[in-house]
Design an enzyme around this catalytic site. Structure first.
Site, PDB file in Angstrom:
ATOM      1  N   CYS A   1     -11.394  -3.587  -2.446  1.00 61.81           N
ATOM      2  CA  CYS A   1     -12.749  -4.006  -2.769  1.00 61.81           C
ATOM      3  C   CYS A   1     -13.572  -4.073  -1.489  1.00 61.81           C
ATOM      4  O   CYS A   1     -13.287  -4.878  -0.601  1.00 61.81           O
ATOM      5  CB  CYS A   1     -12.732  -5.374  -3.459  1.00 61.81           C
ATOM      6  SG  CYS A   1     -14.379  -5.968  -3.900  1.00 61.81           S
TER       7      CYS A   1
ATOM      8  N   CYS B   1     -18.326 -13.427 -19.583  1.00 57.38           N
ATOM      9  CA  CYS B   1     -18.975 -13.947 -20.788  1.00 57.38           C
ATOM     10  C   CYS B   1     -20.186 -14.786 -20.404  1.00 57.38           C
ATOM     11  O   CYS B   1     -20.035 -15.833 -19.766  1.00 57.38           O
ATOM     12  CB  CYS B   1     -17.990 -14.782 -21.600  1.00 57.38           C
ATOM     13  SG  CYS B   1     -18.711 -15.497 -23.101  1.00 57.38           S
TER      14      CYS B   1
END
Length: 323
Positions: A158, A186
């Site tokens: 990353c 979410c």
């Protein structure tokens, strides 16, 4: 140690878009408050349904000398709502598990030998110290080597977090962090669903249909078959509205819970489902797959407590001999 992991039960209350630094000014505070608006709305909706059920329904039962029915319905409702709210807040405020720098060193030093497998573009490796088998040859693995690699064979790295990614971890653009066993982000819990809070999220989805079924079922039965309710009062209309909302959300989220439980039984995540990879690689059998999320003790499964085994950095595979 810099970048040390968050504890399994630790809660967080920080802006998702600037998790790498604490809140420093009014703009950060406003950003944090706005990001938590969906959480507050869901909590208020649940509390409104709970209030309407008791004030407009249970209280009427007590007034009609239905003491046993009122106590029973109130007790079950409070129990289910308590488990629902606890699961919801734990799913929202529990860190899903973030990848920290130097995680390879912590999981090095153990003896492990990986079985020979054929994964195509996904290379055979292990997050522990072990051996890679290519035919009859064995190659020593360095600490932190993972099963999942790029198509070129390089380790997944990353660039934003500046860390190598463990298996099943992904970078979340909303949290601005790499999340262990990330399922999805979410907005309704303002959090990622990851290794540490996946159980809480699934319990939250499970208790919504249960609460909706209980409230709608008991409420509709008494309001239809008992004429003692004043059907022209605002309280009665408010109660009907709460029944409609509870039943609608409960019915719709039942399918969503079933979808996620199917993923748990297959030992895959939402992200992995859409990836072009071997979904059966992590599948170690339905029973063990469920235990990997909810824990080995079945009586803790419906409770919003910590029971998920493991660390989130390494997982058994379908090609290993799982004991």
């Amino acid at each position: 140690r810099t970048g040390a992991p968050v504890s399994r039960g630790g809660l967080q209350m920080r802006c998702r878009n600037c998790l790498s630094q604490p809140l420093q000014n009014n703009a950060d505070v406003c950003c944090c408050v706005v990001s938590y608006c969906p959480v507050f709305c869901v909590a208020l909706l649940i509390l409104w349904i709970l209030f309407s059920y008791h004030y407009c329904f249970v209280l009427v039962l007590f007034q009609q000398a239905m003491i046993f029915q009122g106590a029973l319905y109130s007790g079950v409702c409070i129990l289910l709502m308590g488990l629902l709210l606890t699961s919801f807040f734990k799913a929202s405020f529990t860190a899903p598990g973030y990848v920290y720098a130097g995680w390879e060193e912590e999981y090095a030093g153990t003896d492990w030998e990986a079985p020979a497998i054929e994964m195509g573009p996904v290379a055979q490796s292990t997050p522990s110290v072990g051996h890679r088998h290519n035919g009859d040859s064995a190659q020593k693995l360095m600490p932190g080597v993972t099963f999942q690699q790029k198509s070129s064979g390089a380790r997944r790295y990353c660039r934003k977090c500046k860390v190598y990614k463990p298996d099943r971890s992904h970078h979340c653009s909303d949290c601005n962090r790499c999340v262990l066993k990330m399922d999805h982000h979410c907005p309704w819990i303002n959090n990622c669903v990851g290794f540490n809070n996946q159980k809480y999220f699934l319990l939250f989805l499970m208790y919504i249909p249960l609460c909706g079924a209980w409230i709608a079922g008991t409420g509709v039965y008494y309001t239809v078959y008992y004429t003692s309710f004043n059907k022209l009062s605002m309280c009665y209309i408010n109660f009907l509205a709460s029944i409609l909302v509870a039943g609608t959300f409960g019915g719709s989220l039942l399918f969503f819970w079933g979808f996620h439980m199917r993923l748990v039984c297959d030992n895959t995540t939402t992200i992995e489902m859409f990836e072009k990879s071997d979904h059966s690689f992590w599948d170690i059998g339905t029973w063990r797959n469920v235990q990997q999320v909810f824990g080995p003790k079945w009586y803790l499964w419906p409770l919003p407590v910590i029971s998920t085994p493991g660390t989130g950095y390494a997982f058994p595979t379908s090609r290993e001999q799982v004991l």
